[in-house]
Design a protein around this motif. Structure first.
Motif, PDB file in Angstrom:
ATOM      1  N   ARG A  38       0.844  -1.206   0.000  1.00 19.71           N
ATOM      2  CA  ARG A  38       0.000   0.000   0.000  1.00 19.71           C
ATOM      3  C   ARG A  38       0.878   1.254   0.000  1.00 19.71           C
ATOM      4  NH1 ARG A  38      -3.773   1.872  -2.334  1.00 19.71           N
ATOM      5  NH2 ARG A  38      -2.778   3.854  -2.267  1.00 19.71           N
ATOM      6  N   LEU A  39       1.962   1.212   0.753  1.00 22.06           N
ATOM      7  CA  LEU A  39       2.894   2.341   0.798  1.00 22.06           C
ATOM      8  C   LEU A  39       3.497   2.586  -0.582  1.00 22.06           C
ATOM      9  CD1 LEU A  39       4.511   4.512   2.324  1.00 22.06           C
ATOM     10  CD2 LEU A  39       6.170   2.720   2.879  1.00 22.06           C
ATOM     11  N   MET A  40       3.835   1.527  -1.307  1.00 26.05           N
ATOM     12  CA  MET A  40       4.384   1.678  -2.659  1.00 26.05           C
ATOM     13  C   MET A  40       3.375   2.390  -3.568  1.00 26.05           C
ATOM     14  SD  MET A  40       7.428   0.612  -2.550  1.00 26.05           S
ATOM     15  CE  MET A  40       8.531  -0.541  -1.769  1.00 26.05           C
ATOM     16  N   HIS A  41       2.098   2.091  -3.381  1.00 20.61           N
ATOM     17  CA  HIS A  41       1.053   2.790  -4.148  1.00 20.61           C
ATOM     18  C   HIS A  41       1.002   4.263  -3.759  1.00 20.61           C
ATOM     19  CE1 HIS A  41      -0.941  -0.414  -6.472  1.00 20.61           C
ATOM     20  NE2 HIS A  41      -0.522  -1.199  -5.488  1.00 20.61           N
ATOM     21  N   ASP A  42       1.124   4.563  -2.467  1.00 16.81           N
ATOM     22  CA  ASP A  42       1.138   5.964  -2.013  1.00 16.81           C
ATOM     23  C   ASP A  42       2.320   6.715  -2.612  1.00 16.81           C
ATOM     24  OD1 ASP A  42      -1.134   5.515  -0.451  1.00 16.81           O
ATOM     25  OD2 ASP A  42       0.001   5.226   1.407  1.00 16.81           O
ATOM     26  N   ILE A  43       3.487   6.080  -2.635  1.00 13.38           N
ATOM     27  CA  ILE A  43       4.694   6.681  -3.220  1.00 13.38           C
ATOM     28  C   ILE A  43       4.454   6.967  -4.703  1.00 13.38           C
ATOM     29  CG2 ILE A  43       7.083   6.215  -3.909  1.00 13.38           C
ATOM     30  CD1 ILE A  43       7.313   4.557  -1.265  1.00 13.38           C
ATOM     31  N   ALA A  44       3.918   5.974  -5.409  1.00 15.77           N
ATOM     32  CA  ALA A  44       3.678   6.119  -6.849  1.00 15.77           C
ATOM     33  C   ALA A  44       2.652   7.210  -7.148  1.00 15.77           C
ATOM     34  CB  ALA A  44       3.226   4.782  -7.434  1.00 15.77           C
ATOM     35  N   ASP A  45       1.598   7.288  -6.346  1.00 17.99           N
ATOM     36  CA  ASP A  45       0.585   8.336  -6.537  1.00 17.99           C
ATOM     37  C   ASP A  45       1.203   9.724  -6.343  1.00 17.99           C
ATOM     38  OD1 ASP A  45      -1.338   6.408  -7.035  1.00 17.99           O
ATOM     39  OD2 ASP A  45      -2.212   6.507  -5.016  1.00 17.99           O
ATOM     40  N   LEU A  46       2.058   9.847  -5.344  1.00 15.59           N
ATOM     41  CA  LEU A  46       2.722  11.118  -5.083  1.00 15.59           C
ATOM     42  C   LEU A  46       3.680  11.469  -6.228  1.00 15.59           C
ATOM     43  CD1 LEU A  46       2.746  13.347  -2.958  1.00 15.59           C
ATOM     44  CD2 LEU A  46       4.475  12.052  -1.711  1.00 15.59           C
ATOM     45  N   ALA A  47       4.390  10.477  -6.751  1.00 19.62           N
ATOM     46  CA  ALA A  47       5.295  10.700  -7.886  1.00 19.62           C
ATOM     47  C   ALA A  47       4.518  11.135  -9.125  1.00 19.62           C
ATOM     48  CB  ALA A  47       6.092   9.428  -8.181  1.00 19.62           C
TER      49      ALA A  47
END
Length: 154
Positions: A23-32
């Motif tokens: 889920r954190l990887m998705h948050d990182i990707a959304d922010l990127a």
């Protein structure tokens, strides 16, 4: 290389909860995606692929996920501070709450390594991380990160 060159002020976030590493990887990707226009789906895929080679949790609550992607023109970063640490398979088995992700062009070579070294060296400083953990406001976090790196480089 300086943090000001790597980290857009829109790429800093304090997250109250992340239920898992994925889920954190998705948050990182959304922010990127919102800060740099990087495809979130491609970013998640690249981060998870890199993570499968070995965890990027470097210890003391810090993780440095990173990936190379086509279409990225320069090395860029995303910073996330978690209110509640999560399991990240870190080398010291401690949960992670300070995350600095890097995205680099496929052919970045030495620039990617220089950025990774800068982030790693800076986040190895426990007092610096304590200062980040005490300031969950994104604009304050951005200022702390970019100013600290300038002071260290001087």
């Amino acid at each position: 290389m300086k943090f000001a060159d790597l980290l857009n002020s829109k790429a800093v976030k304090a997250v109250t909860t992340a239920s898992s590493k994925k889920r954190l990887m998705h948050d990182i990707a959304d922010l990127a995606e919102s800060a740099y226009g990087i495809s979130a789906s491609r970013a998640v895929e690249a981060l998870l692929e890199r993570e499968s080679l070995g965890p990027t949790g470097v210890g003391h609550g810090v993780a440095l996920p990173h990936a190379r992607l086509d279409g990225v023109n320069a090395v860029v970063g995303v910073f996330i501070l978690l209110e509640k640490p999560i399991d990240f398979d870190a080398i010291d088995r401690q949960p992670v709450d300070v995350i600095f992700a890097l995205f680099a062009p496929e052919d970045a070579g030495v620039e990617h390594l220089k950025a990774l070294a800068l982030v790693s060296r800076t986040l190895r400083d426990q007092s610096f991380c304590a200062k980040l953990r005490a300031n969950p406001d994104p604009s304050t976090l951005h200022t702390i990160i970019t100013e600290a790196a300038t002071v260290q480089a001087a």
